[in-house]
Design a protein around this motif. Structure first.
Motif, PDB file in Angstrom:
ATOM      1  N   THR A 186      -1.940  51.687  -1.095  1.00  0.00           N
ATOM      2  CA  THR A 186      -3.104  52.407  -1.608  1.00  0.00           C
ATOM      3  C   THR A 186      -3.598  53.534  -0.702  1.00  0.00           C
ATOM      4  O   THR A 186      -4.458  54.319  -1.112  1.00  0.00           O
ATOM      5  N   HIS A 187      -3.085  53.631   0.513  1.00  0.00           N
ATOM      6  CA  HIS A 187      -3.458  54.729   1.408  1.00  0.00           C
ATOM      7  C   HIS A 187      -2.360  55.795   1.477  1.00  0.00           C
ATOM      8  O   HIS A 187      -2.498  56.767   2.228  1.00  0.00           O
ATOM      9  N   LEU A 188      -1.304  55.616   0.692  1.00  0.00           N
ATOM     10  CA  LEU A 188      -0.189  56.560   0.713  1.00  0.00           C
ATOM     11  C   LEU A 188      -0.630  57.927   0.204  1.00  0.00           C
ATOM     12  O   LEU A 188      -1.272  58.036  -0.846  1.00  0.00           O
ATOM     13  N   GLN A 189      -0.277  58.978   0.946  1.00  0.00           N
ATOM     14  CA  GLN A 189      -0.620  60.341   0.556  1.00  0.00           C
ATOM     15  C   GLN A 189       0.601  61.137   0.098  1.00  0.00           C
ATOM     16  O   GLN A 189       0.474  62.029  -0.747  1.00  0.00           O
ATOM     17  N   LYS A 201      -4.400  55.800  -5.071  1.00  0.00           N
ATOM     18  CA  LYS A 201      -5.574  56.650  -5.218  1.00  0.00           C
ATOM     19  C   LYS A 201      -5.663  57.760  -4.172  1.00  0.00           C
ATOM     20  O   LYS A 201      -6.394  58.733  -4.363  1.00  0.00           O
ATOM     21  N   SER A 202      -4.915  57.642  -3.079  1.00  0.00           N
ATOM     22  CA  SER A 202      -4.949  58.658  -2.022  1.00  0.00           C
ATOM     23  C   SER A 202      -3.813  59.668  -2.136  1.00  0.00           C
ATOM     24  O   SER A 202      -3.726  60.588  -1.317  1.00  0.00           O
ATOM     25  N   LEU A 203      -2.951  59.498  -3.133  1.00  0.00           N
ATOM     26  CA  LEU A 203      -1.723  60.294  -3.205  1.00  0.00           C
ATOM     27  C   LEU A 203      -2.031  61.781  -3.402  1.00  0.00           C
ATOM     28  O   LEU A 203      -2.779  62.160  -4.303  1.00  0.00           O
ATOM     29  N   GLY A 215      -2.528  59.821 -14.430  1.00  0.00           N
ATOM     30  CA  GLY A 215      -3.775  60.541 -14.651  1.00  0.00           C
ATOM     31  C   GLY A 215      -4.932  59.987 -13.845  1.00  0.00           C
ATOM     32  O   GLY A 215      -6.025  60.580 -13.825  1.00  0.00           O
ATOM     33  N   LYS A 216      -4.737  58.868 -13.143  1.00  0.00           N
ATOM     34  CA  LYS A 216      -5.779  58.291 -12.289  1.00  0.00           C
ATOM     35  C   LYS A 216      -5.708  58.821 -10.861  1.00  0.00           C
ATOM     36  O   LYS A 216      -6.566  58.492 -10.036  1.00  0.00           O
ATOM     37  N   LEU A 217      -4.699  59.635 -10.563  1.00  0.00           N
ATOM     38  CA  LEU A 217      -4.482  60.093  -9.186  1.00  0.00           C
ATOM     39  C   LEU A 217      -5.333  61.333  -8.909  1.00  0.00           C
ATOM     40  O   LEU A 217      -4.838  62.466  -8.888  1.00  0.00           O
ATOM     41  N   LYS A 218      -6.610  61.134  -8.672  1.00  0.00           N
ATOM     42  CA  LYS A 218      -7.564  62.231  -8.578  1.00  0.00           C
ATOM     43  C   LYS A 218      -7.336  63.144  -7.376  1.00  0.00           C
ATOM     44  O   LYS A 218      -7.837  64.270  -7.349  1.00  0.00           O
ATOM     45  N   SER A 219      -6.586  62.689  -6.374  1.00  0.00           N
ATOM     46  CA  SER A 219      -6.305  63.517  -5.192  1.00  0.00           C
ATOM     47  C   SER A 219      -4.988  64.277  -5.309  1.00  0.00           C
ATOM     48  O   SER A 219      -4.650  65.065  -4.411  1.00  0.00           O
TER      49      SER A 219
END
Length: 211
Positions: A87-90, A111-113, A132-136
């Motif tokens: 969940t911290h993967l960018q 979420k951090s992608l 579509g949930k990947l706001k970043s």
């Protein structure tokens, strides 16, 4: 007071180790699902508590996995739903391999992608609406695969998107033109023989023949 401080530090260390173990388990699940002729994943040892010591894995100061660099590594096999636990993967860089199968819908949990680069593989099936949930997310490159179905309209809500490349697939229906997609040219979607072109602004198009 000193006892409380020690207890806090112990709890913090425990939580970091639990997170590291969970992320290590997710990455090792990926390793088990991939064929690795160049042994680029040789250092991915499940007996090591911290996956931050593994090659091609980058972590932050809290030992949470933030980057996975496995582009052009001659890997084959398929992706695993376990990746959704990072969940911290960018940055997820798996481009120019021979990965097959579907894109796991669980990637929508990342979420951090910031960058999702799966281009030039042999991925098939739909593009998951969960992306579509990947706001970043700023960079979405899925070109050069065998993806089918419609372009998810959920992606139009990603205001951070800077680059989208869905070219060289087998997508169908129409190209979204609203939201974040208003700034992308047709070049981002070329070489999809069943893709019909841009839809009218604000319209909703249903193509029953698009599967």
């Amino acid at each position: 007071m000193e006892d409380c401080r020690v207890l806090f530090m112990l709890l913090l260390a425990f939580s970091v180790n639990v997170a590291a173990n969970s992320e290590g388990d997710a990455l090792y699940a990926l390793r088990r699902n991939l064929h690795d002729p160049e042994n680029v994943l040789q250092s991915w040892d499940p007996t090591l508590v911290n996956p931050c010591t593994w090659f091609h894995v980058t972590c932050d100061r809290d030992n949470r996995v933030t980057r996975l660099d496995l582009g052009n590594a001659r890997l084959s096999g398929s992706l695993v739903p376990d990746l959704g636990r990072l969940t911290h993967l960018q940055y997820l860089e798996l481009y120019k391999n021979n990965i097959v199968g579907r894109i796991p819908k669980e990637l929508g949990n990342l979420k951090s992608l910031v960058s999702l680069d799966l281009y030039h593989n042999n991925l098939s099936g739909d593009i998951p609406a969960s992306l579509g949930k990947l706001k970043s997310l700023r960079f979405l490159r899925l070109n050069g695969n065998k993806l089918t179905g419609r372009i998810p309209r959920e992606l139009m809500n990603l205001s951070s998107l800077k680059i989208v490349d869905l070219s060289e697939n087998d997508l169908c229906g129409t190209i979204p033109t609203s939201g974040s997609f208003s700034k992308f040219s047709e070049k981002s979607f070329e070489n999809n023989p069943r893709l019909n072109g841009p839809e009218l602004m604000g319209s909703v198009v249903y193509d029953l023949g698009c599967k």
